[in-house]
Scaffold this motif. Structure first.
Motif, PDB file in Angstrom:
ATOM      1  N   PHE A  16       0.827  -1.213   0.000  1.00 23.99           N
ATOM      2  CA  PHE A  16       0.000   0.000   0.000  1.00 23.99           C
ATOM      3  C   PHE A  16       0.857   1.257   0.000  1.00 23.99           C
ATOM      4  O   PHE A  16       0.556   2.229  -0.712  1.00 23.99           O
ATOM      5  CB  PHE A  16      -0.934  -0.008   1.212  1.00 23.99           C
ATOM      6  CG  PHE A  16      -1.737   1.237   1.357  1.00 23.99           C
ATOM      7  CD1 PHE A  16      -2.781   1.514   0.473  1.00 23.99           C
ATOM      8  CD2 PHE A  16      -1.460   2.143   2.355  1.00 23.99           C
ATOM      9  CE1 PHE A  16      -3.521   2.670   0.594  1.00 23.99           C
ATOM     10  CE2 PHE A  16      -2.193   3.304   2.489  1.00 23.99           C
ATOM     11  CZ  PHE A  16      -3.229   3.574   1.611  1.00 23.99           C
ATOM     12  N   ILE A  17       1.924   1.263   0.768  1.00 26.08           N
ATOM     13  CA  ILE A  17       2.814   2.433   0.810  1.00 26.08           C
ATOM     14  C   ILE A  17       3.464   2.652  -0.553  1.00 26.08           C
ATOM     15  O   ILE A  17       3.534   3.794  -1.038  1.00 26.08           O
ATOM     16  CB  ILE A  17       3.864   2.271   1.933  1.00 26.08           C
ATOM     17  CG1 ILE A  17       3.185   2.379   3.296  1.00 26.08           C
ATOM     18  CG2 ILE A  17       4.979   3.300   1.797  1.00 26.08           C
ATOM     19  CD1 ILE A  17       4.076   2.020   4.464  1.00 26.08           C
ATOM     20  N   ILE A  18       3.931   1.579  -1.190  1.00 25.11           N
ATOM     21  CA  ILE A  18       4.520   1.704  -2.523  1.00 25.11           C
ATOM     22  C   ILE A  18       3.474   2.202  -3.513  1.00 25.11           C
ATOM     23  O   ILE A  18       3.763   3.040  -4.373  1.00 25.11           O
ATOM     24  CB  ILE A  18       5.142   0.372  -2.977  1.00 25.11           C
ATOM     25  CG1 ILE A  18       6.331   0.006  -2.089  1.00 25.11           C
ATOM     26  CG2 ILE A  18       5.580   0.451  -4.436  1.00 25.11           C
ATOM     27  CD1 ILE A  18       6.876  -1.375  -2.341  1.00 25.11           C
ATOM     28  N   LEU A  19       2.246   1.722  -3.394  1.00 24.82           N
ATOM     29  CA  LEU A  19       1.163   2.175  -4.265  1.00 24.82           C
ATOM     30  C   LEU A  19       0.886   3.667  -4.080  1.00 24.82           C
ATOM     31  O   LEU A  19       0.689   4.396  -5.057  1.00 24.82           O
ATOM     32  CB  LEU A  19      -0.100   1.362  -3.999  1.00 24.82           C
ATOM     33  CG  LEU A  19      -1.300   1.627  -4.885  1.00 24.82           C
ATOM     34  CD1 LEU A  19      -0.976   1.284  -6.329  1.00 24.82           C
ATOM     35  CD2 LEU A  19      -2.484   0.826  -4.395  1.00 24.82           C
ATOM     36  N   LEU A  49       6.463  -4.078  -8.178  1.00 27.04           N
ATOM     37  CA  LEU A  49       6.971  -4.402  -6.845  1.00 27.04           C
ATOM     38  C   LEU A  49       5.837  -4.414  -5.825  1.00 27.04           C
ATOM     39  O   LEU A  49       5.749  -5.312  -4.973  1.00 27.04           O
ATOM     40  CB  LEU A  49       8.059  -3.403  -6.441  1.00 27.04           C
ATOM     41  CG  LEU A  49       8.742  -3.638  -5.106  1.00 27.04           C
ATOM     42  CD1 LEU A  49       9.546  -4.935  -5.146  1.00 27.04           C
ATOM     43  CD2 LEU A  49       9.636  -2.461  -4.765  1.00 27.04           C
ATOM     44  N   ALA A  50       4.948  -3.430  -5.905  1.00 27.56           N
ATOM     45  CA  ALA A  50       3.786  -3.389  -5.004  1.00 27.56           C
ATOM     46  C   ALA A  50       2.906  -4.611  -5.214  1.00 27.56           C
ATOM     47  O   ALA A  50       2.419  -5.212  -4.246  1.00 27.56           O
ATOM     48  CB  ALA A  50       2.994  -2.108  -5.231  1.00 27.56           C
ATOM     49  N   ALA A  51       2.708  -5.008  -6.473  1.00 31.33           N
ATOM     50  CA  ALA A  51       1.903  -6.197  -6.765  1.00 31.33           C
ATOM     51  C   ALA A  51       2.555  -7.449  -6.188  1.00 31.33           C
ATOM     52  O   ALA A  51       1.860  -8.348  -5.695  1.00 31.33           O
ATOM     53  CB  ALA A  51       1.701  -6.338  -8.267  1.00 31.33           C
ATOM     54  N   ALA A  52       3.887  -7.519  -6.232  1.00 34.32           N
ATOM     55  CA  ALA A  52       4.585  -8.679  -5.659  1.00 34.32           C
ATOM     56  C   ALA A  52       4.340  -8.765  -4.154  1.00 34.32           C
ATOM     57  O   ALA A  52       4.065  -9.848  -3.618  1.00 34.32           O
ATOM     58  CB  ALA A  52       6.081  -8.584  -5.952  1.00 34.32           C
ATOM     59  N   PHE A  53       4.411  -7.633  -3.459  1.00 37.13           N
ATOM     60  CA  PHE A  53       4.139  -7.635  -2.022  1.00 37.13           C
ATOM     61  C   PHE A  53       2.690  -8.021  -1.733  1.00 37.13           C
ATOM     62  O   PHE A  53       2.410  -8.763  -0.786  1.00 37.13           O
ATOM     63  CB  PHE A  53       4.443  -6.272  -1.401  1.00 37.13           C
ATOM     64  CG  PHE A  53       5.893  -6.081  -1.051  1.00 37.13           C
ATOM     65  CD1 PHE A  53       6.453  -6.715   0.048  1.00 37.13           C
ATOM     66  CD2 PHE A  53       6.706  -5.269  -1.822  1.00 37.13           C
ATOM     67  CE1 PHE A  53       7.782  -6.554   0.363  1.00 37.13           C
ATOM     68  CE2 PHE A  53       8.043  -5.096  -1.512  1.00 37.13           C
ATOM     69  CZ  PHE A  53       8.581  -5.738  -0.410  1.00 37.13           C
ATOM     70  N   LEU A  54       1.763  -7.532  -2.534  1.00 36.75           N
ATOM     71  CA  LEU A  54       0.355  -7.886  -2.332  1.00 36.75           C
ATOM     72  C   LEU A  54       0.128  -9.378  -2.557  1.00 36.75           C
ATOM     73  O   LEU A  54      -0.608 -10.028  -1.797  1.00 36.75           O
ATOM     74  CB  LEU A  54      -0.530  -7.066  -3.265  1.00 36.75           C
ATOM     75  CG  LEU A  54      -0.598  -5.558  -2.987  1.00 36.75           C
ATOM     76  CD1 LEU A  54      -1.373  -4.854  -4.083  1.00 36.75           C
ATOM     77  CD2 LEU A  54      -1.213  -5.289  -1.641  1.00 36.75           C
TER      78      LEU A  54
END
Length: 121
Positions: A16-19, A49-54
């Motif tokens: 969320f922070i990266i998004l 990268l955000a999608a990978a964390f999600l």
């Protein structure tokens, strides 16, 4: 709270922070004339990268949830789990959009004459 729950929440929070950072960078990129297409692919990379964390959080949660908590009833997960997958799919789509956008820079900015087909006269 169980450790895997904290890990899943942390990965969602990092995504969320990266998004949010990507949103701010996109607003800046499309507001300032000079920076318009210079770092749009970088925003796309950050979205991946955000999608990978999600995705990591969406995998940790159900695997550990079904192992540690006895399942009773029909509804194992709430609507929030489906909302998380929908958000992840949208983030991946936006990442592809931002990565491919510089290829169409002239068309977006109106620097070339549009071609409507036909005889080419």
């Amino acid at each position: 709270m169980i450790g895997w729950g904290r890990a899943a929440a942390a990965t969602f929070l990092v995504g969320f922070i990266i998004l949010c950072i990507c949103f701010i960078l996109a607003v800046i990129a499309f507001s300032i004339e000079i920076l318009r297409f210079n770092f749009v692919r970088g925003i796309g990379g950050l979205l991946f990268l955000a999608a990978a964390f999600l995705i990591i959080g969406l995998v940790i949660y159900p695997v550990m949830f079904t192992e540690d908590i006895p399942l009773t009833g029909e509804n194992m997960f709430s609507w929030a789990y489906g909302f998380g997958w929908a958000t992840t799919i949208i983030v991946i789509g936006c990442a592809f959009f931002f990565c491919c956008l510089p290829n169409w820079e002239d068309e977006v900015l109106g620097n070339i004459k549009p071609y409507y087909g036909g005889s080419g006269v």
